[in-house]
Design a protein around this motif. Structure first.
Motif, PDB file in Angstrom:
ATOM      1  N   VAL A  25       0.837  -1.196   0.000  1.00  0.00           N
ATOM      2  CA  VAL A  25       0.000   0.000   0.000  1.00  0.00           C
ATOM      3  C   VAL A  25       0.876   1.252   0.000  1.00  0.00           C
ATOM      4  CG1 VAL A  25      -1.621   1.375   1.372  1.00  0.00           C
ATOM      5  CG2 VAL A  25      -2.025  -1.069   1.062  1.00  0.00           C
ATOM      6  N   LEU A  26       1.887   1.261   0.867  1.00  0.00           N
ATOM      7  CA  LEU A  26       2.773   2.421   0.945  1.00  0.00           C
ATOM      8  C   LEU A  26       3.582   2.593  -0.340  1.00  0.00           C
ATOM      9  CD1 LEU A  26       4.032   2.051   4.621  1.00  0.00           C
ATOM     10  CD2 LEU A  26       2.460   3.766   3.727  1.00  0.00           C
ATOM     11  N   GLU A  27       3.975   1.477  -0.949  1.00  0.00           N
ATOM     12  CA  GLU A  27       4.716   1.549  -2.209  1.00  0.00           C
ATOM     13  C   GLU A  27       3.861   2.167  -3.312  1.00  0.00           C
ATOM     14  OE1 GLU A  27       7.296  -1.407  -5.180  1.00  0.00           O
ATOM     15  OE2 GLU A  27       6.096  -2.248  -3.542  1.00  0.00           O
ATOM     16  N   LEU A  28       2.595   1.775  -3.358  1.00  0.00           N
ATOM     17  CA  LEU A  28       1.677   2.355  -4.344  1.00  0.00           C
ATOM     18  C   LEU A  28       1.480   3.845  -4.092  1.00  0.00           C
ATOM     19  CD1 LEU A  28      -1.155  -0.279  -4.863  1.00  0.00           C
ATOM     20  CD2 LEU A  28       0.150   0.838  -6.668  1.00  0.00           C
ATOM     21  N   LEU A  40      -4.242   2.820 -13.289  1.00  0.00           N
ATOM     22  CA  LEU A  40      -4.104   1.540 -12.602  1.00  0.00           C
ATOM     23  C   LEU A  40      -3.012   0.700 -13.263  1.00  0.00           C
ATOM     24  CD1 LEU A  40      -4.897  -0.848 -10.779  1.00  0.00           C
ATOM     25  CD2 LEU A  40      -6.757  -1.332 -12.393  1.00  0.00           C
ATOM     26  N   THR A  41      -3.044   0.635 -14.578  1.00  0.00           N
ATOM     27  CA  THR A  41      -2.070  -0.177 -15.305  1.00  0.00           C
ATOM     28  C   THR A  41      -0.647   0.299 -15.055  1.00  0.00           C
ATOM     29  OG1 THR A  41      -3.693  -0.615 -17.044  1.00  0.00           O
ATOM     30  CG2 THR A  41      -1.379  -1.004 -17.577  1.00  0.00           C
ATOM     31  N   ALA A  42      -0.445   1.616 -15.106  1.00  0.00           N
ATOM     32  CA  ALA A  42       0.898   2.174 -14.893  1.00  0.00           C
ATOM     33  C   ALA A  42       1.355   1.973 -13.453  1.00  0.00           C
ATOM     34  CB  ALA A  42       0.917   3.652 -15.251  1.00  0.00           C
ATOM     35  N   ALA A  43       0.451   2.182 -12.498  1.00  0.00           N
ATOM     36  CA  ALA A  43       0.804   2.013 -11.086  1.00  0.00           C
ATOM     37  C   ALA A  43       1.169   0.566 -10.787  1.00  0.00           C
ATOM     38  CB  ALA A  43      -0.351   2.459 -10.196  1.00  0.00           C
ATOM     39  N   ASP A  48       5.370  -3.430  -9.811  1.00  0.00           N
ATOM     40  CA  ASP A  48       5.509  -4.870 -10.074  1.00  0.00           C
ATOM     41  C   ASP A  48       4.451  -5.676  -9.330  1.00  0.00           C
ATOM     42  OD1 ASP A  48       6.653  -7.047 -11.344  1.00  0.00           O
ATOM     43  OD2 ASP A  48       8.100  -7.423  -9.737  1.00  0.00           O
ATOM     44  N   MET A  49       3.206  -5.213  -9.386  1.00  0.00           N
ATOM     45  CA  MET A  49       2.086  -5.911  -8.762  1.00  0.00           C
ATOM     46  C   MET A  49       1.088  -6.363  -9.814  1.00  0.00           C
ATOM     47  SD  MET A  49       0.965  -3.545  -5.511  1.00  0.00           S
ATOM     48  CE  MET A  49       2.196  -2.656  -4.553  1.00  0.00           C
ATOM     49  N   PRO A  50       0.384  -7.450  -9.567  1.00  0.00           N
ATOM     50  CA  PRO A  50      -0.749  -7.779 -10.424  1.00  0.00           C
ATOM     51  C   PRO A  50      -1.783  -6.652 -10.369  1.00  0.00           C
ATOM     52  CG  PRO A  50      -0.188  -9.622  -8.994  1.00  0.00           C
ATOM     53  CD  PRO A  50       0.599  -8.444  -8.498  1.00  0.00           C
ATOM     54  N   THR A  53      -4.248  -6.881  -7.531  1.00  0.00           N
ATOM     55  CA  THR A  53      -3.705  -6.513  -6.214  1.00  0.00           C
ATOM     56  C   THR A  53      -3.571  -5.004  -6.092  1.00  0.00           C
ATOM     57  OG1 THR A  53      -2.469  -8.583  -6.114  1.00  0.00           O
ATOM     58  CG2 THR A  53      -1.759  -6.821  -4.645  1.00  0.00           C
ATOM     59  N   ALA A  54      -3.050  -4.374  -7.141  1.00  0.00           N
ATOM     60  CA  ALA A  54      -2.902  -2.921  -7.121  1.00  0.00           C
ATOM     61  C   ALA A  54      -4.258  -2.238  -6.975  1.00  0.00           C
ATOM     62  CB  ALA A  54      -2.216  -2.444  -8.397  1.00  0.00           C
ATOM     63  N   LEU A  55      -5.271  -2.756  -7.676  1.00  0.00           N
ATOM     64  CA  LEU A  55      -6.600  -2.159  -7.593  1.00  0.00           C
ATOM     65  C   LEU A  55      -7.150  -2.249  -6.179  1.00  0.00           C
ATOM     66  CD1 LEU A  55      -9.082  -0.883  -8.889  1.00  0.00           C
ATOM     67  CD2 LEU A  55      -9.838  -3.184  -9.540  1.00  0.00           C
ATOM     68  N   ARG A  56      -6.948  -3.379  -5.534  1.00  0.00           N
ATOM     69  CA  ARG A  56      -7.447  -3.540  -4.164  1.00  0.00           C
ATOM     70  C   ARG A  56      -6.801  -2.522  -3.229  1.00  0.00           C
ATOM     71  NH1 ARG A  56      -6.157  -8.352  -3.707  1.00  0.00           N
ATOM     72  NH2 ARG A  56      -4.347  -8.299  -2.314  1.00  0.00           N
TER      73      ARG A  56
END
Length: 242
Positions: A25-28, A40-43, A48-50, A53-56
């Protein structure tokens, strides 16, 4: 044969899982803040997350107000992050640094007509925590919260400076094109008891910061760094109200 997991094993795994989730979460959050705005795709790609997972995690950050989702579907800084960032700049050591450096940033701009910055170290990066824009129509423009690498930059070299011997003055550090082409940086460390605690910089077009103008900038940055070091040591720590 399916193996059951005991309650003690779950208790041992869960804190690790929670820690990893918090780290992601902090990395995002850091990635979006650093880049200003990301889809979302770029983040997901940059961390390096699916995507799922990034969306959640992005949903958690938007629900808490640390990020906002724009009409285009991209994410950028939200009000909760701004509130937290402002609070960190208004109390504690950063507030003391800004108070000590504020008058010197103004003097740097007066002396050089170029933009002036105060930066601190954040791991492998230097983060600007205060700035005063130059007076020229064509000038370097940055912003509070922007980060640049420590490695290979003048501000990074200044932040890595060791302690000064008694009576010594810092040495100016120069670099051209390390971050932006045709931009020259003139930096000097702000010292505490054991080494650099911050760095002051003047940045401007390389074709303008030459000769006597470059020397003027170097002299002004050194004076500003010495004055900021002295002012910081005399500013009392923030005392919380009763």
């Amino acid at each position: 044969m399916q193996q059951e997991i005991s309650g003690s094993e779950i208790a041992a795994v869960s804190p690790l899982h929670r820690s990893r989730s918090a780290e992601r979460v902090l990395e995002l959050l850091d990635t979006v803040v650093t880049n200003g705005e990301l889809s979302l795709t770029a983040a997901a790609a940059r961390t390096d997350m699916p995507a799922s997972t990034a969306l959640r995690h992005l949903r958690v950050l938007t629900d808490r107000g640390y990020l906002v989702k724009n009409a285009s579907g991209s994410y950028s800084v939200g009000p909760a992050f701004v509130r937290t960032a402002l609070a960190s700049l208004q109390s504690g050591p950063y507030a003391r640094l800004r108070a000590a450096a504020g008058p010197e940033l103004e003097r740097l701009v007066e002396a050089t007509e170029e933009s002036a910055y105060l930066a601190v170290r954040d791991g492998d990066a230097a983060v600007y925590i205060a700035t005063v824009e130059g007076r020229r129509a064509i000038r370097h423009v940055g912003w509070v919260g922007r980060s640049v690498p420590i490695a290979g930059t003048a501000v990074g070299e200044a932040l890595l400076a060791g302690a000064l011997t008694p009576g010594a003055r810092p040495t100016p550090i120069f670099n051209t094109g390390a971050i932006e082409p045709d931009v020259t940086a003139v930096c000097a460390p702000v010292h505490g008891n054991s080494g650099a605690i911050a760095a002051l910089s003047v940045l401007g077009p390389a074709d303008r910061l030459t000769g006597t103008r470059l020397q003027t900038a170097a002299d002004a940055v050194i004076e500003a760094a010495v004055a900021t070091s002295a002012a910081f040591s005399s500013v009392p720590p923030h005392q919380p109200s009763a």
